[in-house]
Design a protein around this motif. Structure first.
Motif, mmCIF file in Angstrom:
data_model
loop_
_atom_site.group_PDB
_atom_site.id
_atom_site.type_symbol
_atom_site.label_atom_id
_atom_site.label_comp_id
_atom_site.label_asym_id
_atom_site.label_seq_id
_atom_site.Cartn_x
_atom_site.Cartn_y
_atom_site.Cartn_z
ATOM 1 N N ILE A 1 -13.060 8.094 -5.747
ATOM 2 C CA ILE A 1 -12.203 7.934 -4.849
ATOM 3 C C ILE A 1 -11.150 9.024 -4.906
ATOM 4 N N LYS A 22 -7.571 10.553 -3.283
ATOM 5 C CA LYS A 22 -6.333 10.185 -2.586
ATOM 6 C C LYS A 22 -6.181 11.137 -1.404
ATOM 7 N N LYS A 65 -1.345 6.171 -10.772
ATOM 8 C CA LYS A 65 -1.882 6.768 -11.989
ATOM 9 C C LYS A 65 -1.310 6.666 -13.234
ATOM 10 N N TYR A 67 -6.791 5.645 -13.593
ATOM 11 C CA TYR A 67 -6.267 5.166 -12.030
ATOM 12 C C TYR A 67 -6.626 3.935 -11.857
ATOM 13 N N THR A 68 -5.916 3.222 -11.093
ATOM 14 C CA THR A 68 -5.968 1.669 -10.592
ATOM 15 C C THR A 68 -5.755 1.997 -9.144
ATOM 16 N N VAL A 69 -6.905 1.725 -8.197
ATOM 17 C CA VAL A 69 -6.608 1.526 -6.848
ATOM 18 C C VAL A 69 -7.112 0.462 -6.479
ATOM 19 N N ARG A 70 -6.121 -0.287 -5.461
ATOM 20 C CA ARG A 70 -6.463 -1.588 -5.008
ATOM 21 C C ARG A 70 -6.518 -1.421 -3.354
ATOM 22 N N THR A 113 0.844 -1.041 -0.186
ATOM 23 C CA THR A 113 0.043 0.014 -0.235
ATOM 24 C C THR A 113 0.748 1.112 0.081
ATOM 25 N N ALA A 158 -4.440 1.533 0.936
ATOM 26 C CA ALA A 158 -4.684 1.240 -0.485
ATOM 27 C C ALA A 158 -3.399 1.446 -1.079
ATOM 28 N N TRP A 159 -3.479 0.855 -2.565
ATOM 29 C CA TRP A 159 -2.381 1.342 -3.401
ATOM 30 C C TRP A 159 -2.962 1.833 -4.317
ATOM 31 N N TRP A 160 -2.449 3.145 -4.858
ATOM 32 C CA TRP A 160 -2.798 3.990 -5.811
ATOM 33 C C TRP A 160 -2.031 4.294 -6.860
ATOM 34 N N VAL A 189 -6.917 6.383 1.264
ATOM 35 C CA VAL A 189 -8.040 7.023 0.467
ATOM 36 C C VAL A 189 -9.245 7.300 1.124
#
Length: 111
Positions: free
Chosen positions: A69, A71, A35, A52-55, A3, A31-33, A7
């Motif tokens: 979402i 940041k 861009k 964007y990818t958010v895990r 992470t 979370a892992w953000w 978020v």
């Protein structure tokens, strides 16, 4: 799961009494953000957009299409999307619940 930030998730809820959409805020501490800039050449020229990818490692969180979402820990009481101007945020276009394997998580894609 790695992470790199926290978020804030904004979910749209319809209020039948007022007949208006209301926004529910949910802080997610891990979370892992990621861009990335996407580009394509069209007849009108070069078009670019951020992707964007958010895990999210917490699979109990409810994420769905058209949520937003942001940041970081965002204190904004959102009334409209314009309230998020100036903040790094994305509109969720896909949400996949990866429940199996060694690292269950939610993968949210957005623009």
């Amino acid at each position: 799961m790695l992470t790199n930030t926290d978020v804030t998730l904004y979910r749209r809820k319809y209020n039948p009494k007022t007949r208006l959409d209301e926004w529910e805020r949910d802080y997610i501490p891990k979370a892992w953000w990621h861009k990335s800039e996407q580009s394509t050449v069209t007849a009108d020229g070069l078009k670019t957009a951020d992707s964007y990818t958010v895990r999210i490692p917490d699979i109990t969180v409810e994420v769905k299409k058209d949520d937003f979402i942001v940041k970081g820990n965002c204190p904004v009481e959102m009334q409209t999307v314009k309230d998020l101007e100036g903040l790094e945020h994305c509109r969720v276009t896909s949400a996949n619940y990866n429940r199996f394997g060694g690292l269950p998580h939610i993968k949210a894609g957005g623009v």
